[in-house]
Design an enzyme around this catalytic site. Structure first.
Site, short mmCIF file in Angstrom:
data_model
loop_
_atom_site.label_atom_id
_atom_site.label_comp_id
_atom_site.label_asym_id
_atom_site.label_seq_id
_atom_site.Cartn_x
_atom_site.Cartn_y
_atom_site.Cartn_z
N ARG A 1 -10.74 -16.05 19.34
CA ARG A 1 -9.77 -15.40 18.46
C ARG A 1 -9.30 -14.06 19.02
O ARG A 1 -8.12 -13.70 18.88
CB ARG A 1 -10.35 -15.27 17.05
CG ARG A 1 -10.31 -16.63 16.31
CD ARG A 1 -11.14 -16.65 15.08
NE ARG A 1 -10.86 -17.79 14.21
CZ ARG A 1 -11.60 -18.11 13.16
NH1 ARG A 1 -12.66 -17.39 12.84
NH2 ARG A 1 -11.27 -19.16 12.41
N LYS B 1 -6.16 -25.26 16.30
CA LYS B 1 -5.10 -25.21 15.28
C LYS B 1 -3.69 -25.23 15.91
O LYS B 1 -3.53 -25.01 17.11
CB LYS B 1 -5.30 -23.96 14.42
CG LYS B 1 -6.60 -23.97 13.60
CD LYS B 1 -6.68 -22.75 12.69
CE LYS B 1 -7.94 -22.77 11.85
NZ LYS B 1 -7.99 -21.60 10.92
N ASN C 1 -5.08 -18.34 13.51
CA ASN C 1 -6.21 -17.82 14.28
C ASN C 1 -6.86 -18.86 15.20
O ASN C 1 -8.04 -18.79 15.51
CB ASN C 1 -7.22 -17.14 13.36
CG ASN C 1 -7.81 -18.09 12.33
OD1 ASN C 1 -7.51 -19.28 12.34
ND2 ASN C 1 -8.67 -17.57 11.47
N HIS D 1 -10.82 -23.56 14.03
CA HIS D 1 -11.70 -23.70 12.86
C HIS D 1 -13.07 -24.11 13.38
O HIS D 1 -13.17 -24.88 14.33
CB HIS D 1 -11.19 -24.79 11.91
CG HIS D 1 -12.22 -25.20 10.90
ND1 HIS D 1 -12.41 -24.51 9.73
CD2 HIS D 1 -13.18 -26.17 10.93
CE1 HIS D 1 -13.43 -25.07 9.07
NE2 HIS D 1 -13.91 -26.07 9.78
N TYR E 1 -9.25 -28.36 3.37
CA TYR E 1 -9.48 -26.96 2.98
C TYR E 1 -9.63 -26.79 1.46
O TYR E 1 -9.43 -25.69 0.94
CB TYR E 1 -8.36 -26.07 3.51
CG TYR E 1 -8.56 -25.60 4.95
CD1 TYR E 1 -9.65 -24.81 5.29
CD2 TYR E 1 -7.66 -25.92 5.95
CE1 TYR E 1 -9.84 -24.35 6.59
CE2 TYR E 1 -7.83 -25.47 7.26
CZ TYR E 1 -8.93 -24.69 7.56
OH TYR E 1 -9.11 -24.23 8.85
N GLU F 1 -17.60 -32.24 7.30
CA GLU F 1 -16.35 -32.09 8.06
C GLU F 1 -16.27 -33.09 9.21
O GLU F 1 -15.19 -33.60 9.53
CB GLU F 1 -16.20 -30.65 8.55
CG GLU F 1 -15.95 -29.68 7.40
CD GLU F 1 -15.85 -28.22 7.82
OE1 GLU F 1 -15.63 -27.37 6.94
OE2 GLU F 1 -15.98 -27.92 9.03
P1 DAT Z 1 -13.03 -19.06 9.00
O1 DAT Z 1 -11.92 -19.92 9.53
O2 DAT Z 1 -13.39 -17.94 9.95
O3 DAT Z 1 -14.25 -19.85 8.57
P2 DAT Z 1 -12.40 -18.75 6.17
O4 DAT Z 1 -13.21 -20.00 5.95
O5 DAT Z 1 -12.71 -17.56 5.33
O6 DAT Z 1 -12.46 -18.30 7.71
O7 DAT Z 1 -10.85 -19.09 5.94
C1 DAT Z 1 -10.31 -20.31 6.38
C2 DAT Z 1 -8.98 -20.03 7.02
O8 DAT Z 1 -8.07 -19.54 6.03
C3 DAT Z 1 -8.98 -18.96 8.12
O9 DAT Z 1 -9.37 -19.46 9.38
C4 DAT Z 1 -7.53 -18.53 8.12
C5 DAT Z 1 -7.17 -18.60 6.63
N1 DAT Z 1 -7.35 -17.28 6.01
C6 DAT Z 1 -8.53 -16.69 5.67
N2 DAT Z 1 -8.34 -15.48 5.13
C7 DAT Z 1 -6.99 -15.30 5.12
C8 DAT Z 1 -6.13 -14.24 4.71
N3 DAT Z 1 -6.63 -13.11 4.17
N4 DAT Z 1 -4.79 -14.39 4.88
C9 DAT Z 1 -4.28 -15.53 5.39
N5 DAT Z 1 -5.03 -16.57 5.82
C10 DAT Z 1 -6.36 -16.44 5.69
MG MG Z 2 -14.49 -21.21 7.04
#
Ligand code: DAT
Ligand code: MG
Length: 140
Positions: free
Chosen positions: A104, A11, A114, A117, A51, A128
């Site tokens: 991370r 990212k 973070n 992805h 997304y 994807e």
């Molecule tokens: P991951 O990337 O671990 O699969 P996810 O699919 O739940 O996590 O979310 C996608 C992305 O969205 C994540 O990498 C960062 C962002 N994100 C998730 N939860 C968030 C939050 N509470 N506040 C801000 N950004 C968030």
């Molecule tokens: Mg995810």
């Protein structure tokens, strides 16, 4: 366990800090092979499409803006159980919860910024990978 492929994205927070090589070393040390890789700069619309599944979440706008803020490195990782293995190497979404030694835990700045992805299941991995790569670009 079968050989799998998964979609990974390094990212903007990580490309900004020149961490691509260090993150790739984590994948390779874990036995994941980088079978496709390119650096691209997403538009906010492209980030939004990628997304889409999170469109109703409160952080969606911020997430799309962040993903389009600087170049990303999109890649396909291959290996035994690659989808779960990559999630393990990445660590928990919130770096505060990520296990020591994970990408991370070492590199992420916040839950939003973070660093990486990774696809979360075989069906999302297939979708994807197809979002970013043609079959010709996957070089096992
Ligand atoms: P991951 O990337 O671990 O699969 P996810 O699919 O739940 O996590 O979310 C996608 C992305 O969205 C994540 O990498 C960062 C962002 N994100 C998730 N939860 C968030 C939050 N509470 N506040 C801000 N950004 C968030
Ligand atoms: Mg995810």
């Amino acid at each position: 366990m079968a050989t799998e492929r998964t979609l990974s994205i390094i990212k903007p927070d990580a490309t900004n800090r020149n961490l691509t090589g260090k993150i790739n070393a984590k994948f390779e040390d874990a036995g994941l092979r980088i079978v496709a890789q390119k650096r691209i700069h997403l538009t906010p619309a492209q980030a939004g499409k990628f997304y889409e599944v999170h469109a109703e979440r409160p952080f969606y706008g911020e997430l799309c803006e962040f993903m389009a803020s600087a170049p990303v490195v999109v890649q396909v990782l291959e290996g035994e159980g690659a989808i779960a293995k990559n999630r393990e190497v990445m660590g928990a979404t919130n770096p505060a919860d990520a296990a020591a030694g994970t990408i991370r835990a070492e590199f992420a700045l916040s839950v939003g910024e973070n660093s990486v992805h990774g696809s979360d299941a075989p069906e999302t991995a297939a979708n994807e990978i197809a979002f970013f790569f043609s079959g010709l670009e996957l070089v096992g």
